[in-house]
Design a protein around this motif. Structure first.
Motif, PDB file in Angstrom:
ATOM      1  N   PHE A  11       0.835  -1.202   0.000  1.00 29.42           N
ATOM      2  CA  PHE A  11       0.000   0.000   0.000  1.00 29.42           C
ATOM      3  C   PHE A  11       0.869   1.251   0.000  1.00 29.42           C
ATOM      4  O   PHE A  11       0.574   2.228  -0.701  1.00 29.42           O
ATOM      5  N   ILE A  12       1.954   1.223   0.769  1.00 26.09           N
ATOM      6  CA  ILE A  12       2.891   2.351   0.785  1.00 26.09           C
ATOM      7  C   ILE A  12       3.527   2.517  -0.592  1.00 26.09           C
ATOM      8  O   ILE A  12       3.701   3.653  -1.074  1.00 26.09           O
ATOM      9  N   ALA A  13       3.870   1.409  -1.236  1.00 29.51           N
ATOM     10  CA  ALA A  13       4.435   1.470  -2.587  1.00 29.51           C
ATOM     11  C   ALA A  13       3.444   2.122  -3.545  1.00 29.51           C
ATOM     12  O   ALA A  13       3.825   2.930  -4.402  1.00 29.51           O
ATOM     13  N   HIS A  14       2.161   1.789  -3.389  1.00 35.34           N
ATOM     14  CA  HIS A  14       1.132   2.381  -4.245  1.00 35.34           C
ATOM     15  C   HIS A  14       0.991   3.882  -3.986  1.00 35.34           C
ATOM     16  O   HIS A  14       0.840   4.667  -4.924  1.00 35.34           O
ATOM     17  N   LEU A  15       1.043   4.281  -2.719  1.00 32.85           N
ATOM     18  CA  LEU A  15       0.971   5.703  -2.381  1.00 32.85           C
ATOM     19  C   LEU A  15       2.126   6.469  -3.028  1.00 32.85           C
ATOM     20  O   LEU A  15       1.923   7.545  -3.603  1.00 32.85           O
ATOM     21  N   PHE A  21       5.237  10.115  -6.885  1.00 34.32           N
ATOM     22  CA  PHE A  21       6.155   9.937  -8.004  1.00 34.32           C
ATOM     23  C   PHE A  21       5.556  10.353  -9.344  1.00 34.32           C
ATOM     24  O   PHE A  21       6.084   9.991 -10.387  1.00 34.32           O
ATOM     25  N   GLN A  22       4.461  11.077  -9.310  1.00 30.54           N
ATOM     26  CA  GLN A  22       3.911  11.618 -10.553  1.00 30.54           C
ATOM     27  C   GLN A  22       3.286  12.980 -10.266  1.00 30.54           C
ATOM     28  O   GLN A  22       2.671  13.181  -9.219  1.00 30.54           O
ATOM     29  N   THR A  23       3.473  13.892 -11.176  1.00 33.76           N
ATOM     30  CA  THR A  23       2.905  15.232 -11.029  1.00 33.76           C
ATOM     31  C   THR A  23       1.484  15.255 -11.561  1.00 33.76           C
ATOM     32  O   THR A  23       1.061  14.347 -12.294  1.00 33.76           O
ATOM     33  N   GLY A  24       0.757  16.309 -11.220  1.00 33.00           N
ATOM     34  CA  GLY A  24      -0.598  16.462 -11.724  1.00 33.00           C
ATOM     35  C   GLY A  24      -0.628  16.558 -13.241  1.00 33.00           C
ATOM     36  O   GLY A  24      -1.534  16.029 -13.894  1.00 33.00           O
ATOM     37  N   LYS A  25       0.377  17.208 -13.803  1.00 34.81           N
ATOM     38  CA  LYS A  25       0.450  17.381 -15.259  1.00 34.81           C
ATOM     39  C   LYS A  25       0.634  16.037 -15.956  1.00 34.81           C
ATOM     40  O   LYS A  25      -0.026  15.743 -16.968  1.00 34.81           O
ATOM     41  N   LEU A  26       1.530  15.204 -15.422  1.00 35.62           N
ATOM     42  CA  LEU A  26       1.770  13.899 -16.027  1.00 35.62           C
ATOM     43  C   LEU A  26       0.563  12.983 -15.855  1.00 35.62           C
ATOM     44  O   LEU A  26       0.217  12.216 -16.760  1.00 35.62           O
ATOM     45  N   ALA A  27      -0.077  13.069 -14.698  1.00 36.84           N
ATOM     46  CA  ALA A  27      -1.268  12.256 -14.467  1.00 36.84           C
ATOM     47  C   ALA A  27      -2.385  12.638 -15.434  1.00 36.84           C
ATOM     48  O   ALA A  27      -3.092  11.776 -15.967  1.00 36.84           O
ATOM     49  N   LYS A  28      -2.529  13.942 -15.679  1.00 41.07           N
ATOM     50  CA  LYS A  28      -3.546  14.414 -16.620  1.00 41.07           C
ATOM     51  C   LYS A  28      -3.246  13.938 -18.031  1.00 41.07           C
ATOM     52  O   LYS A  28      -4.166  13.530 -18.767  1.00 41.07           O
ATOM     53  N   GLN A  29      -1.972  13.983 -18.408  1.00 42.71           N
ATOM     54  CA  GLN A  29      -1.594  13.501 -19.739  1.00 42.71           C
ATOM     55  C   GLN A  29      -1.925  12.022 -19.885  1.00 42.71           C
ATOM     56  O   GLN A  29      -2.481  11.581 -20.895  1.00 42.71           O
ATOM     57  N   LYS A  30      -1.601  11.251 -18.868  1.00 40.41           N
ATOM     58  CA  LYS A  30      -1.855   9.811 -18.882  1.00 40.41           C
ATOM     59  C   LYS A  30      -3.353   9.514 -18.975  1.00 40.41           C
ATOM     60  O   LYS A  30      -3.779   8.612 -19.709  1.00 40.41           O
ATOM     61  N   ASN A  31      -4.155  10.305 -18.247  1.00 41.70           N
ATOM     62  CA  ASN A  31      -5.600  10.099 -18.244  1.00 41.70           C
ATOM     63  C   ASN A  31      -6.275  10.587 -19.525  1.00 41.70           C
ATOM     64  O   ASN A  31      -7.391  10.189 -19.828  1.00 41.70           O
ATOM     65  N   THR A  32      -5.579  11.449 -20.257  1.00 41.16           N
ATOM     66  CA  THR A  32      -6.163  12.026 -21.472  1.00 41.16           C
ATOM     67  C   THR A  32      -5.917  11.160 -22.701  1.00 41.16           C
ATOM     68  O   THR A  32      -6.829  10.937 -23.503  1.00 41.16           O
ATOM     69  N   TRP A  42       6.462   4.292 -18.392  1.00 35.41           N
ATOM     70  CA  TRP A  42       7.419   4.546 -17.309  1.00 35.41           C
ATOM     71  C   TRP A  42       6.740   4.343 -15.949  1.00 35.41           C
ATOM     72  O   TRP A  42       7.344   3.814 -15.019  1.00 35.41           O
ATOM     73  N   HIS A  43       5.490   4.740 -15.849  1.00 32.75           N
ATOM     74  CA  HIS A  43       4.698   4.578 -14.629  1.00 32.75           C
ATOM     75  C   HIS A  43       4.567   3.093 -14.282  1.00 32.75           C
ATOM     76  O   HIS A  43       4.693   2.703 -13.115  1.00 32.75           O
ATOM     77  N   PHE A  48       6.304  -1.692 -11.009  1.00 34.76           N
ATOM     78  CA  PHE A  48       6.965  -2.987 -10.808  1.00 34.76           C
ATOM     79  C   PHE A  48       8.138  -2.859  -9.846  1.00 34.76           C
ATOM     80  O   PHE A  48       8.295  -3.659  -8.915  1.00 34.76           O
ATOM     81  N   ALA A  49       8.973  -1.840 -10.058  1.00 30.68           N
ATOM     82  CA  ALA A  49      10.166  -1.655  -9.231  1.00 30.68           C
ATOM     83  C   ALA A  49       9.802  -1.408  -7.771  1.00 30.68           C
ATOM     84  O   ALA A  49      10.386  -2.008  -6.856  1.00 30.68           O
ATOM     85  N   LEU A  50       8.830  -0.527  -7.545  1.00 31.78           N
ATOM     86  CA  LEU A  50       8.437  -0.210  -6.172  1.00 31.78           C
ATOM     87  C   LEU A  50       7.777  -1.403  -5.486  1.00 31.78           C
ATOM     88  O   LEU A  50       8.034  -1.678  -4.308  1.00 31.78           O
ATOM     89  N   SER A  51       6.906  -2.092  -6.215  1.00 26.84           N
ATOM     90  CA  SER A  51       6.225  -3.244  -5.641  1.00 26.84           C
ATOM     91  C   SER A  51       7.226  -4.326  -5.240  1.00 26.84           C
ATOM     92  O   SER A  51       7.130  -4.901  -4.141  1.00 26.84           O
ATOM     93  N   TRP A  52       8.188  -4.588  -6.112  1.00 28.65           N
ATOM     94  CA  TRP A  52       9.206  -5.601  -5.826  1.00 28.65           C
ATOM     95  C   TRP A  52      10.106  -5.149  -4.684  1.00 28.65           C
ATOM     96  O   TRP A  52      10.420  -5.917  -3.764  1.00 28.65           O
ATOM     97  N   LEU A  53      10.523  -3.885  -4.706  1.00 30.25           N
ATOM     98  CA  LEU A  53      11.407  -3.357  -3.673  1.00 30.25           C
ATOM     99  C   LEU A  53      10.753  -3.391  -2.295  1.00 30.25           C
ATOM    100  O   LEU A  53      11.363  -3.827  -1.310  1.00 30.25           O
TER     101      LEU A  53
END
Length: 234
Positions: A11-15, A21-32, A42-43, A48-53
């Protein structure tokens, strides 16, 4: 480390992934643009990296890959959900619920089929881990959650003559203090903090803005109080 510690670490990895680890601008681009977004790929790799770590075990690689792939697919199709007439306004909550449900299912199946065997000899105190999670939730995730609540309920007030992001900073500070006071059982201090916040007043001709601030304050304190109560339960 047991099942609940592994769940909390994921859950912490997901947070970290979706909020820090993502800005509002990048999140908006991804959602658009969905799958056309280079950031989405990249996200997914970061997922994967965070979940495994954060699993603290080499054997979690396949489970981390499943979490990353499903995260990638969910985010890729999110733009269709956002454009939905009936469910568009709830896209954020549906998206987050799906991510958390998948994490919980994958971790529980991993625990049953593989067992939890940390690759590092690290003592993990569940309460301290829960405290870290509570404080993380009270930072950027709570601000976004409150913003999405306003969006769902179609509450909007202009912010003329206000300092940019000042409300976000105030909200973070009040939540951090509230959680801290509850953890150390200083409940009277929480009441004092709420009373101090009530000093904020607007003119009679700004009733809508007053209600806007009141709703935001109630949500902000509510998140912090619930986080503090959950921490104290353990």
């Amino acid at each position: 480390m047991g099942l609940k510690e592994l769940l909390l670490l994921q859950f912490i990895a997901h947070l970290c992934l979706d909020y820090f680890f993502q800005t509002g601008k990048l999140a908006k681009q991804k959602n658009t643009i969905g799958f056309k977004s280079l950031f989405l790929y990249w996200h997914a790799l970061t997922c994967f990296a965070l979940s495994w770590l954060f699993s603290l075990q080499f054997g979690f690689a396949l489970a981390a890959a499943i979490i990353a792939i499903t995260h990638f697919l969910t985010d890729g199709f999110k733009r269709h959900l956002i454009s939905s007439k009936h469910f568009g306004r709830y896209a954020f909550f549906i998206d987050q619920a799906m991510h958390l449900a998948i994490i919980a299912i994958v971790v529980m199946l991993y625990s049953q089929w593989h067992g939890i065997h940390p690759s590092f000899d690290i003592a993990i105190n569940f309460k301290y881990l829960l405290m870290i999670t509570g404080y993380l939730v009270c930072l950027k995730p709570a601000n976004i959650f409150i913003r999405e609540i306003f969006k769902v309920t179609e509450i909007q007030v202009s912010s003329d003559n206000e300092m940019p992001n000042a409300g976000k900073v105030i909200g973070v500070l009040e939540r951090i203090l509230t959680v801290t006071f509850i953890i150390v059982s200083q409940y009277s201090a929480v009441g004092f903090l709420i009373a101090a916040k009530s000093i904020l007043r607007y003119g009679n001709n700004e009733t809508l803005k007053t209600e806007y601030v009141l709703i935001g304050t109630m949500l902000s304190f509510g998140i912090a109080v619930i986080a503090g109560i959950i921490i104290n339960l353990f």
